[in-house]
Design an enzyme around this catalytic site. Structure first.
Site, PDB file in Angstrom:
ATOM      1  N   SER A 699       0.802  -1.221   0.000  1.00 52.91           N
ATOM      2  CA  SER A 699       0.000   0.000   0.000  1.00 52.91           C
ATOM      3  C   SER A 699       0.833   1.268   0.000  1.00 52.91           C
ATOM      4  CB  SER A 699      -0.945   0.003   1.211  1.00 52.91           C
ATOM      5  OG  SER A 699      -0.206   0.022   2.416  1.00 52.91           O
ATOM      6  N   LYS A 742      -6.689   3.921   8.314  1.00 53.80           N
ATOM      7  CA  LYS A 742      -5.768   4.905   7.738  1.00 53.80           C
ATOM      8  C   LYS A 742      -6.390   6.295   7.720  1.00 53.80           C
ATOM      9  CE  LYS A 742      -3.373   1.489   4.871  1.00 53.80           C
ATOM     10  NZ  LYS A 742      -3.074   1.023   3.506  1.00 53.80           N
TER      11      LYS A 742
END
Length: 843
Positions: A699, A742
């Protein structure tokens, strides 16, 4: 104990003179003394110690009226007060009181002489002392040949009994020879210390003299056999007697005696007790047959055999399990939802799932229990939520920690061939719960280990499979146990370490963390009241302003849950408690500016971003078992050979993502305005703090690619922008996981704009509205869109740069200054992208 009036009426020593020989048939209502473990016979003179108040008053009444007293044995020796005739034996003895002595401790000792048998008809009164209506029994009988023969036999038995070593004085045989009344001779056997209270009462209740003599003869015959057998055993084992065999010999003596008496030895009695427990249990027929088979083995093997303890423990485990024992579910949906909301703030998804299960359970009684997996960082309330679910449903709660387990036997148990074998912890916790349908929490399922002793996660496959766990077979029990009604709830910090086969059997519910507003509300409603109570404070002593709680969250904690926040609130409470202990009227209202006085300087900076936009530094978003976080990816270049350096404890996947980003940039040098020759003598170095923390995953691909693009183009990256996404060689941005965590971390850090993969746009529904409102979330599909948002100055094509340079040299003019609007224009996306690039073009 006697009353003061009784103390006056009964002298210290009182002798009672003989009566005038009145007819005993006339005494129909007499004072009654209830005896415990004592039976008095006619013509028997015994001392009685009396301490109960009613008994003392009954003796006092008999003494004052020169009456005899009825002595009747009570059925239960543990009963303190008698309330009805059913609690006494029906036959007692009418006795004359010869002497009464009051002892120093307040009790009464009376010397009584039994006279006649009496039948208890009813209790005339209970208070202040017992009085009973009795019928005097005529037990006299003419001496017949049968009675004479029985008496002669008993005379001989008494002599043999005394000579065999009975614990009675030798004078008993002489006294027995002088008794010519058959009834008295039979009653004399009651003096034997081996006769129990029940046997004495049976002898007293036998009115027929011949029958009484036969009962006494049978008792003496049995005792003589016991004594002879004891002597025979002693003579047989005397030569083998030594110190090491003494215990064994005593056991053999006991067994032989009990065998001759027709009584069970301890091992047989224990086997019978276990058999009764097995029969009384609700275990299935096949399990009951297995248990009874083991009980039969237990009754046959010697008591000294080590196998006996193994079998006994095994049967005890089978009996102690809750076969068919279930708690009734609370199916009141409103009440259950109220309990869940009282215990936890937020966490709507797991609450909704539990209420849905209860609703279906209310409609369909035979629904299988779901197997849930709560995944989230530490401190978000996974374990406490399990307890709350059990309370809401009215079920028992058990917890089993799986962290660090390496042995498969911890789950399935050991086989009985091993010394000290026990069932696995699943069966042990079911026994502890005492119910076949508890809420069973499997804590830290992601931390199960594996070594040469087996794989516990493989053993959990059967436990957590609704198609199999209705007949879970523990290695120790070797019989199936139904786990289908158990509500299993597993907890984990991350999914990656859970084997796919095990993860597939569970319904995953993400608990990513709390927003700042949620933390403030949790502190106000739960944490602060809890710590006030724990430290002996009240709301009058300590209160927190909302601004203080916000400051505490931002400057003193950095977590997805609330565990550290609770710890810091406890630190403040301890310091306030010290002041309250010195002055009870102290009241403290904690403000944001006061926190440093209690907790020291802040440990974190809210919005930990750079003050200026920098070249080669981009903010990325990561997620770990501690929740989401931001990370500053740094890139720099230096003269040297063509090389690529990666530091920061990066995993293989993350290194490959960085190389994919570099390949994308080198293939797009012309579009990005990068001189291709810059790579030939340049070393690029990427570092991802913190260096002590291992990192991996795809990611961060777009973040590292953007950092390199910023470095090589010389364009600063926006400091208030963060991003996440996987990159491909074509520059496509692929979806990632942990989006909610996140975004929560970005929101807490003060980020204004977040770039996410376009295919993750559907996951925004799980993000709190507060976060979605305050963040500018931009879904992107390719790196061109990422660079257009992240980099401040738009690049110019290399051909245009060369043309402008040539034109300036030709005309001798400077480069025209571009407007800010033109400088920030996004790069247009490539036209008509295809799966394969045209010939001669980079991927």
């Amino acid at each position: 104990m006697a009353t003061d009036e009784t103390n006056k009426d009964i002298p210290e020593i009182t002798a009672i003179e003989d009566g005038d020989g009145a007819d005993l048939e006339h005494f129909q209502v007499l004072p009654l003394v209830a005896l415990r473990d004592t039976v008095i016979f006619p013509e028997m003179i015994v001392p009685l110690t009396v301490g109960r108040d009613r008994s003392v008053k009954a003796l006092d009444r008999a003494v004052r009226r020169s009456q005899p007293v009825a002595l009747v044995t009570q059925r239960s020796s543990e009963q303190e007060d008698i309330g009805s005739a059913d609690e006494l034996y029906p036959i007692g003895t009418l006795a004359k009181i010869a002497q009464v002595i009051r002892l120093q401790d307040g009790t009464i000792r009376a010397i009584v002489q039994g006279q006649r048998r009496v039948r208890l008809l009813e209790l005339a009164q209970v208070d202040p002392h017992l009085e009973a209506r009795v019928e005097v029994i005529d037990d006299s009988a003419s001496k017949t040949l049968e009675i004479e023969a029985l008496m002669s036999s008993i005379h001989g038995q008494i002599e043999q009994y005394v000579n065999s070593g009975a614990s009675v004085p030798p004078e008993v045989a002489v006294a027995a020879r002088n008794i010519t009344d058959g009834g008295l001779l039979a009653d004399m056997t009651a003096y034997s210390p081996e006769m129990t209270t029940e046997q004495r009462q049976e002898l007293l209740e036998t009115i027929d003299v011949a029958e009484r003599l036969r009962l006494a003869s049978a008792f003496l015959a049995k005792q003589i056999e016991v004594l002879e057998l004891k002597g025979r055993i002693q003579s047989e084992v005397k030569s083998e007697m030594d110190k090491t065999q003494r215990e064994y010999i005593l056991r053999e003596q006991m067994k032989a005696i009990q065998k001759e008496l027709g009584e069970d030895d301890p091992s047989v009695a224990e086997a019978n007790e276990l058999r009764e427990k097995v029969e009384a249990s609700a275990m299935p027929d096949e399990v009951k047959a297995k248990a009874l088979k083991e009980v039969e083995r237990l009754s046959r093997i010697p008591s000294a055999s080590p196998e006996q303890g193994v079998i006994r423990t095994y049967v005890d485990w089978l009996v102690s399990l809750p076969w068919g024992v279930e708690t009734d579910d609370n199916l009141d949906l409103e009440a259950a939802e109220k309990v869940l909301n009282e215990d936890h703030y937020g966490l709507e998804k797991p609450k909704e799932r539990i209420v849905e299960y209860m609703a279906v359970r209310k409609l369909a009684d035979k629904i299988r229990s779901p197997i849930l997996l709560f995944v989230g960082p530490p401190g978000v309330g996974k374990t406490s939520l399990g307890k709350s679910i059990a309370r809401a449903m009215g079920r028992k709660f058990v917890r089993m920690s799986l962290g660090g387990i390496h042995d498969e036997a911890e789950i399935r148990g050991h086989r009985r061939t091993y010394i000290g074998a026990l069932p696995g912890r699943v069966i042990q916790n079911i026994k502890t719960a005492g119910s076949a349908n508890p809420v069973f929490m499997l804590d830290e399922i992601d931390k199960v280990g594996m070594d040469f002793r087996g794989d516990p996660s493989s053993a959990l496959l059967e436990v957590l499979d609704p198609e199999q766990n209705f007949s879970f077979a523990d290695n120790y029990l070797e019989v199936p146990f139904d786990l289908s009604k158990v509500l299993f709830i597993a907890t984990a910090n991350m999914l990656d370490t859970i084997p796919p086969a095990l993860r597939d059997r569970m319904e995953v519910i993400q608990l990513p963390g709390y927003t700042q507003l949620e933390r403030v509300r949790i502190a106000e409603r739960f944490l602060v009241p809890k710590q006030l109570e724990a430290h002996g404070l009240t709301e009058k002593n300590l209160a927190f302003e909302e601004a203080a709680l916000v400051r505490l969250i931002q400057a003193f904690t950095r977590e997805a849950g609330v565990r550290n926040m609770e710890r810091e609130i406890a630190n403040v409470a301890r310091k306030v408690a010290r002041r309250v202990a010195a002055n009870a009227k102290t009241r403290v209202v904690v403000k944001a500016a006061d926190l440093e006085d209690y907790l020291g300087p802040g440990r974190f900076e809210y919005g930990e971003l750079d003050d200026t936009d920098q070249v080669g530094m981009v903010t990325g978003l990561v997620v770990s078992d501690a929740g989401g976080d931001i990370v500053q990816v740094e890139a720099t270049k230096m003269d040297g050979k063509d090389d690529f350096i990666l530091t920061g404890q990066l995993g293989d996947v993350m290194k490959e993502s960085a190389r994919a980003g570099l390949s994308f940039i080198r293939a797009r040098t012309r579009e990005l305005g990068i001189d291709p020759a810059a790579f030939e003598k340049t070393t690029i170095h990427i570092h991802v703090p913190a260096g002590a923390t291992p990192k991996d995953g795809p990611s961060a691909g777009v973040t590292m690619a953007t950092a390199m693009a910023s470095l090589l183009t010389g364009r600063p990256a926006r400091r208030d922008l963060a991003m996440t996404g996987e990159i491909t060689l074509r520059g496509r941005v692929l979806p990632i996981g942990g989006l909610k965590s996140k975004l929560l971390a970005a929101h807490l850090a003060g980020v204004k704009t977040v770039l996410i993969p376009k295919r993750n746009e559907k996951d925004l529904v799980d993000v709190p509205e507060e976060v979605r409102t305050e963040l500018r979330i931009v879904p992107v599909e390719n790196m061109d869109q990422v660079l257009a948002e992240a980099l401040i100055d738009a690049p110019r094509p290399a051909a245009r740069i060369k043309a402008e340079r040539d034109e300036r040299q030709k005309l001798g003019t400077r480069r025209p200054r571009r407007s800010r609007k033109a400088a920030t224009a996004p790069i247009p996306a490539p036209e008509a992208p295809t799966d394969q690039p045209p010939a001669g073009q980079p991927a």
